[in-house]
Motif scaffolding. Structure first.
Motif: not given
Length: 260
Positions: A162-184
Protein backbone atom coordinates in the motif's frame (compact mmCIF):
# COMPACT_ATOMS: atom_id res chain seq x y z
CA UNK A 1 -2.16 29.48 -16.66
CA UNK A 2 -2.60 25.73 -16.48
CA UNK A 3 1.06 25.07 -17.27
CA UNK A 4 2.19 27.41 -14.47
CA UNK A 5 -0.07 25.65 -11.96
CA UNK A 6 1.10 22.23 -13.13
CA UNK A 7 4.77 23.17 -12.87
CA UNK A 8 4.24 24.44 -9.33
CA UNK A 9 2.46 21.19 -8.46
CA UNK A 10 5.29 19.06 -9.85
CA UNK A 11 7.89 21.11 -7.97
CA UNK A 12 5.85 20.53 -4.81
CA UNK A 13 5.79 16.77 -5.43
CA UNK A 14 9.56 16.75 -5.79
CA UNK A 15 9.99 18.95 -2.71
CA UNK A 16 12.30 21.37 -4.50
CA UNK A 17 12.69 25.07 -3.88
CA UNK A 18 12.52 27.47 -6.81
CA UNK A 19 16.27 28.00 -6.51
CA UNK A 20 17.02 24.27 -6.59
CA UNK A 21 14.83 23.73 -9.65
CA UNK A 22 16.25 26.78 -11.41
CA UNK A 23 19.80 25.50 -10.93
CA UNK A 24 18.86 22.04 -12.21
CA UNK A 25 17.12 23.48 -15.27
CA UNK A 26 19.84 26.01 -16.08
CA UNK A 27 17.75 29.13 -15.54
CA UNK A 28 17.33 31.77 -12.83
CA UNK A 29 15.08 31.74 -9.80
CA UNK A 30 13.60 35.04 -10.99
CA UNK A 31 12.67 33.60 -14.38
CA UNK A 32 11.17 30.50 -12.76
CA UNK A 33 9.19 32.67 -10.38
CA UNK A 34 7.76 34.59 -13.33
CA UNK A 35 6.82 31.30 -15.07
CA UNK A 36 5.11 29.87 -12.01
CA UNK A 37 3.17 33.08 -11.39
CA UNK A 38 2.03 33.27 -15.01
CA UNK A 39 3.90 36.52 -15.68
CA UNK A 40 6.17 34.78 -18.20
CA UNK A 41 5.11 32.22 -20.80
CA UNK A 42 7.68 29.40 -21.05
CA UNK A 43 8.81 28.25 -24.47
CA UNK A 44 8.75 24.64 -25.58
CA UNK A 45 12.42 24.13 -24.74
CA UNK A 46 12.04 25.60 -21.25
CA UNK A 47 9.05 23.36 -20.50
CA UNK A 48 11.05 20.31 -21.51
CA UNK A 49 14.06 21.43 -19.44
CA UNK A 50 11.91 21.98 -16.37
CA UNK A 51 10.11 18.65 -16.90
CA UNK A 52 13.43 16.85 -17.19
CA UNK A 53 14.76 18.55 -14.05
CA UNK A 54 11.57 17.55 -12.21
CA UNK A 55 11.69 13.97 -13.54
CA UNK A 56 8.13 14.34 -14.82
CA UNK A 57 6.86 11.12 -16.48
CA UNK A 58 6.76 11.24 -20.27
CA UNK A 59 2.96 11.17 -20.52
CA UNK A 60 2.69 14.19 -18.23
CA UNK A 61 5.49 16.01 -20.11
CA UNK A 62 3.36 15.81 -23.24
CA UNK A 63 0.40 17.10 -21.23
CA UNK A 64 2.46 20.10 -20.13
CA UNK A 65 3.36 20.85 -23.74
CA UNK A 66 -0.19 20.40 -24.99
CA UNK A 67 -1.64 22.65 -22.28
CA UNK A 68 0.88 25.33 -23.25
CA UNK A 69 -0.15 25.11 -26.91
CA UNK A 70 2.74 23.00 -28.21
CA UNK A 71 2.70 19.64 -29.98
CA UNK A 72 3.62 16.55 -27.93
CA UNK A 73 7.07 15.10 -28.56
CA UNK A 74 6.94 11.53 -27.22
CA UNK A 75 5.53 8.43 -28.90
CA UNK A 76 2.37 6.83 -27.54
CA UNK A 77 2.40 3.35 -29.09
CA UNK A 78 -0.11 0.79 -27.83
CA UNK A 79 1.55 -2.14 -26.08
CA UNK A 80 0.31 -4.55 -28.76
CA UNK A 81 1.39 -2.28 -31.64
CA UNK A 82 3.67 -3.77 -34.31
CA UNK A 83 6.36 -1.20 -33.60
CA UNK A 84 6.71 -2.51 -30.04
CA UNK A 85 7.12 -6.13 -31.14
CA UNK A 86 10.89 -6.10 -30.39
CA UNK A 87 10.19 -4.72 -26.93
CA UNK A 88 7.54 -7.35 -26.24
CA UNK A 89 9.89 -10.07 -27.46
CA UNK A 90 12.67 -8.88 -25.18
CA UNK A 91 10.31 -8.69 -22.22
CA UNK A 92 9.01 -12.21 -22.82
CA UNK A 93 12.60 -13.45 -22.81
CA UNK A 94 13.18 -11.69 -19.50
CA UNK A 95 10.03 -13.22 -18.02
CA UNK A 96 11.16 -16.69 -19.10
CA UNK A 97 14.67 -15.95 -17.88
CA UNK A 98 13.37 -15.42 -14.35
CA UNK A 99 12.07 -18.99 -14.16
CA UNK A 100 11.65 -20.80 -11.85
CA UNK A 101 10.90 -17.53 -10.01
CA UNK A 102 7.52 -15.86 -10.65
CA UNK A 103 7.60 -12.64 -12.69
CA UNK A 104 4.90 -10.36 -14.08
CA UNK A 105 4.79 -7.33 -16.39
CA UNK A 106 2.51 -4.40 -15.54
CA UNK A 107 1.59 -1.00 -16.98
CA UNK A 108 1.61 2.38 -15.24
CA UNK A 109 -1.59 1.58 -13.34
CA UNK A 110 -0.35 -1.81 -12.06
CA UNK A 111 -2.51 -3.72 -14.59
CA UNK A 112 -1.12 -7.10 -15.67
CA UNK A 113 0.12 -7.30 -19.27
CA UNK A 114 2.01 -10.61 -19.22
CA UNK A 115 3.44 -13.14 -16.78
CA UNK A 116 5.57 -16.27 -16.79
CA UNK A 117 4.44 -19.80 -15.94
CA UNK A 118 5.75 -19.59 -12.38
CA UNK A 119 3.59 -16.54 -11.68
CA UNK A 120 0.55 -18.32 -13.11
CA UNK A 121 1.27 -21.22 -10.76
CA UNK A 122 1.74 -18.85 -7.81
CA UNK A 123 -1.72 -17.32 -8.23
CA UNK A 124 -3.51 -20.57 -8.99
CA UNK A 125 -6.75 -20.90 -7.09
CA UNK A 126 -7.65 -17.19 -6.91
CA UNK A 127 -11.05 -15.92 -8.03
CA UNK A 128 -10.95 -15.89 -11.87
CA UNK A 129 -12.44 -12.37 -11.80
CA UNK A 130 -9.13 -11.12 -10.40
CA UNK A 131 -7.39 -12.34 -13.57
CA UNK A 132 -9.77 -10.65 -16.03
CA UNK A 133 -8.38 -8.01 -18.43
CA UNK A 134 -7.32 -4.95 -16.48
CA UNK A 135 -6.58 -6.96 -13.33
CA UNK A 136 -3.88 -5.49 -11.10
CA UNK A 137 -1.12 -7.27 -9.23
CA UNK A 138 -1.90 -5.40 -6.02
CA UNK A 139 -5.53 -6.55 -6.02
CA UNK A 140 -4.47 -10.08 -6.92
CA UNK A 141 -2.35 -10.24 -3.78
CA UNK A 142 -4.29 -8.12 -1.28
CA UNK A 143 -7.91 -8.91 -2.14
CA UNK A 144 -9.62 -11.47 0.08
CA UNK A 145 -10.60 -13.35 -3.10
CA UNK A 146 -6.95 -13.49 -4.10
CA UNK A 147 -3.81 -14.47 -2.25
CA UNK A 148 -4.46 -12.38 0.90
CA UNK A 149 -5.79 -15.34 2.96
CA UNK A 150 -2.57 -17.24 2.22
CA UNK A 151 -0.15 -14.40 3.06
CA UNK A 152 1.08 -15.19 6.57
CA UNK A 153 2.55 -11.72 7.21
CA UNK A 154 -0.20 -9.67 5.55
CA UNK A 155 -0.24 -7.14 8.41
CA UNK A 156 3.36 -6.22 7.50
CA UNK A 157 3.86 -7.03 3.82
CA UNK A 158 0.45 -5.74 2.75
CA UNK A 159 1.14 -2.29 4.18
CA UNK A 160 4.46 -2.15 2.34
CA UNK A 161 2.51 -2.73 -0.89
CA UNK A 162 0.00 0.00 0.00
CA UNK A 163 2.77 2.43 0.88
CA UNK A 164 4.48 1.69 -2.43
CA UNK A 165 1.27 2.33 -4.36
CA UNK A 166 0.75 5.63 -2.56
CA UNK A 167 4.31 6.78 -3.22
CA UNK A 168 3.95 5.93 -6.91
CA UNK A 169 0.57 7.67 -7.08
CA UNK A 170 1.96 10.82 -5.47
CA UNK A 171 5.25 10.89 -7.32
CA UNK A 172 3.83 10.35 -10.80
CA UNK A 173 0.30 11.78 -10.35
CA UNK A 174 -1.52 8.46 -10.81
CA UNK A 175 -5.03 8.90 -9.31
CA UNK A 176 -6.01 5.33 -10.23
CA UNK A 177 -3.22 3.98 -8.04
CA UNK A 178 -4.32 6.23 -5.19
CA UNK A 179 -7.89 4.93 -5.46
CA UNK A 180 -6.64 1.33 -5.66
CA UNK A 181 -4.53 1.81 -2.53
CA UNK A 182 -7.47 3.32 -0.62
CA UNK A 183 -9.76 0.46 -1.62
CA UNK A 184 -7.30 -2.31 -0.74
CA UNK A 185 -6.24 -0.65 2.50
CA UNK A 186 -9.73 -1.14 3.89
CA UNK A 187 -9.30 -4.92 3.80
CA UNK A 188 -5.92 -5.08 5.56
CA UNK A 189 -5.29 -5.85 9.22
CA UNK A 190 -4.31 -2.85 11.36
CA UNK A 191 -0.82 -1.53 10.67
CA UNK A 192 1.84 -2.69 13.14
CA UNK A 193 3.22 0.68 14.23
CA UNK A 194 5.89 -0.72 16.57
CA UNK A 195 7.07 -3.65 14.46
CA UNK A 196 10.78 -4.40 14.78
CA UNK A 197 13.05 -4.02 11.71
CA UNK A 198 12.97 -7.11 9.52
CA UNK A 199 16.34 -6.83 7.77
CA UNK A 200 17.24 -5.51 4.33
CA UNK A 201 13.83 -6.27 2.78
CA UNK A 202 10.36 -7.48 3.76
CA UNK A 203 9.59 -10.87 2.20
CA UNK A 204 6.09 -12.04 1.40
CA UNK A 205 5.48 -15.25 3.35
CA UNK A 206 2.92 -17.23 1.39
CA UNK A 207 1.34 -20.51 2.35
CA UNK A 208 1.50 -23.04 -0.46
CA UNK A 209 -1.74 -23.91 -2.22
CA UNK A 210 -1.96 -27.25 -0.38
CA UNK A 211 -1.22 -25.56 2.94
CA UNK A 212 1.68 -27.90 3.63
CA UNK A 213 4.45 -25.33 3.48
CA UNK A 214 5.47 -21.71 2.99
CA UNK A 215 7.25 -19.64 0.36
CA UNK A 216 9.32 -16.59 1.34
CA UNK A 217 9.60 -14.25 -1.65
CA UNK A 218 11.40 -10.94 -2.14
CA UNK A 219 10.09 -8.46 -4.71
CA UNK A 220 12.26 -6.63 -7.26
CA UNK A 221 11.03 -3.97 -9.70
CA UNK A 222 12.66 -3.26 -13.08
CA UNK A 223 11.97 -0.31 -15.40
CA UNK A 224 13.20 0.73 -18.83
CA UNK A 225 15.76 3.53 -18.98
CA UNK A 226 16.27 6.16 -21.71
CA UNK A 227 13.01 5.34 -23.49
CA UNK A 228 11.12 7.93 -25.56
CA UNK A 229 7.89 5.96 -25.76
CA UNK A 230 5.25 6.66 -23.11
CA UNK A 231 3.97 3.08 -22.97
CA UNK A 232 7.43 1.56 -22.58
CA UNK A 233 8.43 4.14 -19.97
CA UNK A 234 5.47 3.13 -17.80
CA UNK A 235 6.20 -0.63 -17.86
CA UNK A 236 7.32 -2.42 -14.70
CA UNK A 237 8.68 -5.95 -14.50
CA UNK A 238 8.07 -7.36 -11.01
CA UNK A 239 9.92 -10.51 -10.00
CA UNK A 240 9.42 -12.60 -6.86
CA UNK A 241 12.76 -14.10 -5.86
CA UNK A 242 13.36 -16.77 -3.20
CA UNK A 243 14.33 -15.34 0.18
CA UNK A 244 15.66 -18.64 1.49
CA UNK A 245 16.98 -21.98 0.30
CA UNK A 246 13.73 -23.82 1.03
CA UNK A 247 11.76 -21.47 -1.22
CA UNK A 248 14.34 -21.83 -3.97
CA UNK A 249 14.02 -25.62 -3.81
CA UNK A 250 10.22 -25.40 -3.83
CA UNK A 251 10.22 -23.15 -6.92
CA UNK A 252 12.58 -25.52 -8.75
CA UNK A 253 10.40 -28.50 -7.82
CA UNK A 254 7.28 -26.68 -9.02
CA UNK A 255 8.98 -25.98 -12.36
CA UNK A 256 9.95 -29.65 -12.74
CA UNK A 257 6.37 -30.67 -11.98
CA UNK A 258 4.99 -28.30 -14.65
CA UNK A 259 7.44 -29.63 -17.23
CA UNK A 260 6.51 -33.20 -16.38
Amino acid sequence: MVTAEELRAWRGRRRLSQLELALRAGTTQRHLSFIESGRSVPGRGMILRLAEALDVPLRERDDLLTNAGYAPVYRHAAFDADELAPVRGALEQILVGHLPSPAVLTDGDNAILSANAAFDALVAGVDPALLAPGATVARLFLDVRGLAPRIRNLEVWGWHVIDGLRRHAERDDRPRLARLAAELEAGLPPRERDAAPLGVAVPMVLATLDGAGELALLTTLTHFATTIDVTVAELTLEAFLPADAATARALRQSARTRRA
